[in-house]
Scaffold this active site. Structure first.
Site, mmCIF file in Angstrom:
data_model
loop_
_atom_site.group_PDB
_atom_site.id
_atom_site.type_symbol
_atom_site.label_atom_id
_atom_site.label_comp_id
_atom_site.label_asym_id
_atom_site.label_seq_id
_atom_site.Cartn_x
_atom_site.Cartn_y
_atom_site.Cartn_z
ATOM 1 C CG ASP A 130 31.295 41.918 28.134
ATOM 2 O OD1 ASP A 130 32.410 42.389 27.867
ATOM 3 O OD2 ASP A 130 30.889 41.698 29.288
ATOM 4 C CE LYS A 152 37.355 39.037 30.590
ATOM 5 N NZ LYS A 152 36.654 40.311 30.332
ATOM 6 C CG MET A 267 29.794 32.402 34.210
ATOM 7 S SD MET A 267 30.976 33.663 34.758
ATOM 8 C CE MET A 267 30.607 33.717 36.516
#
Length: 339
Positions: A130, A152, A267
């Site tokens: 990641d 991402k 997030m």
């Protein structure tokens, strides 16, 4: 062996010809306290440009297509450029059954990767990483290891989870030792459970190396304990990926507002104002201490403190972007701050 040579303290570094694994180079330099200037050129792909913009937004590099090599103390051609040797893949069945290890890499500083996690990185045939993983730790990977980046980027390029699952199964089915290296902990909003289930469904052995979650580490590094005697008896971690008004949100914000627990939101940058308003609407004081900790453990770490009602505006004014951890509760002011 490190692919990025030790850099003298205080030296300015220019990285040229960035390749698809440039994030590894940047993190290896960041581990030495260096924020490099990176100079893309006509050969730089759109995917690499997207990585560079993301790394620049996180304060890990300066992007300058016109940078002059004469102005740098050290010039490094990115050692992680693409390699295509034309060797065909073997069609022979694997001599052994492969495996997948889900490694939680911690908040980003390679020093916070566990001993077991580092051992897994060092022995891996394949590393699937990641963008928030401790990429500097890949300096300890085997030279012949395959490294695949599947990060991402917020509101940018990403690899679908189904493709990641298929990649893990495919490589392990070839008899390879596969490490899925993530930021934080694989089972704290890391989709590690989905990857576990994909492996089990295909008969692939899978194990877990727990990681230090940013939900606790980032506040701690900013001098904020998530619990503190006489202030709170617990804490709760929730995702702020979708706001309280989004039909996909299943969080009972009213219960959290009344709980008396420390609230940690991951997030949640884009929905910070909406979340604060919802908590206040359900009875939490707008003057509740709150903080955002961005880039926890990395050289660009910064903390913004404000009241709950004012945090979104303060974070925006400070230019705080993801990755960041939001903490709401009296614990934000629990520790005496050094002058």
């Amino acid at each position: 062996m490190s692919l990025v040579l030790p850099v003298p303290a205080g030296a300015s570094v220019l990285v040229t010809r960035p390749g698809p694994r440039v994030a590894e180079t940047v993190h290896a330099l960041a581990a030495q306290g260096v924020r490099p200037v990176v100079r893309p050129d006509a050969t730089t792909s759109d995917a690499v440009h997207a990585q560079l913009r993301d790394l620049a937004a996180r304060g890990l590099l300066t992007l300058d297509p016109q940078a002059d090599a004469d102005g740098a103390d050290v010039v490094v051609r990115d050692p992680h450029g693409p390699v295509a040797d034309g060797t065909p893949e073997s069609t022979e069945p694997p001599a052994r059954v492969g495996r997948v290890t889900l490694v939680g890499g911690g908040p980003g500083d390679p020093g916070l990767l566990t001993v077991a996690g580092l051992a897994a990185v060092e022995r891996a045939d394949v590393l699937v990483c990641d963008r928030l993983a401790p990429l500097a730790a890949l300096e300890r990977a085997r030279p012949d290891a395959e490294v695949v980046h599947v990060g991402k980027i917020p509101r940018g390029a990403f690899t679908p989870q189904e493709a990641i699952d298929a990649l893990l199964v495919d490589r392990a089915a070839r008899g390879l030792d596969v490490v899925r290296l993530k930021g934080g902990d694989s089972f704290v909003f890391g989709r590690g459970g989905e990857e576990w289930n994909a492996c089990v469904r295909h008969g692939i052995p899978v194990t877990v190396v727990p990681g230090v979650t940013s939900a606790v580490a980032a506040p701690a590094l900013a001098g904020i304990p998530v619990t503190h005697r006489a202030l709170t008896q617990g804490f709760v971690v929730v995702s702020g990926h979708v706001g309280p008004g989004d039909p996909r949100s299943a969080v009972d914000w009213g219960a959290l507002a009344r709980s008396g627990l420390t609230l940690v939101v991951l997030m949640g940058n884009a929905t910070l104002g909406e979340t604060a308003a919802e908590l206040v609407r359900h009875g939490m004081s707008p003057d509740t201490p709150a903080a955002c900790v961005a880039e926890g453990s990395l050289p660009g770490q910064r903390t913004v403190r404000a009241t709950l009602a004012g945090l979104a505006e303060a974070a925006l004014a400070a230019g705080v972007g993801p990755p960041a951890v939001t903490v709401v509760g009296a614990v934000v002011d629990a520790l005496e701050q050094r002058p």
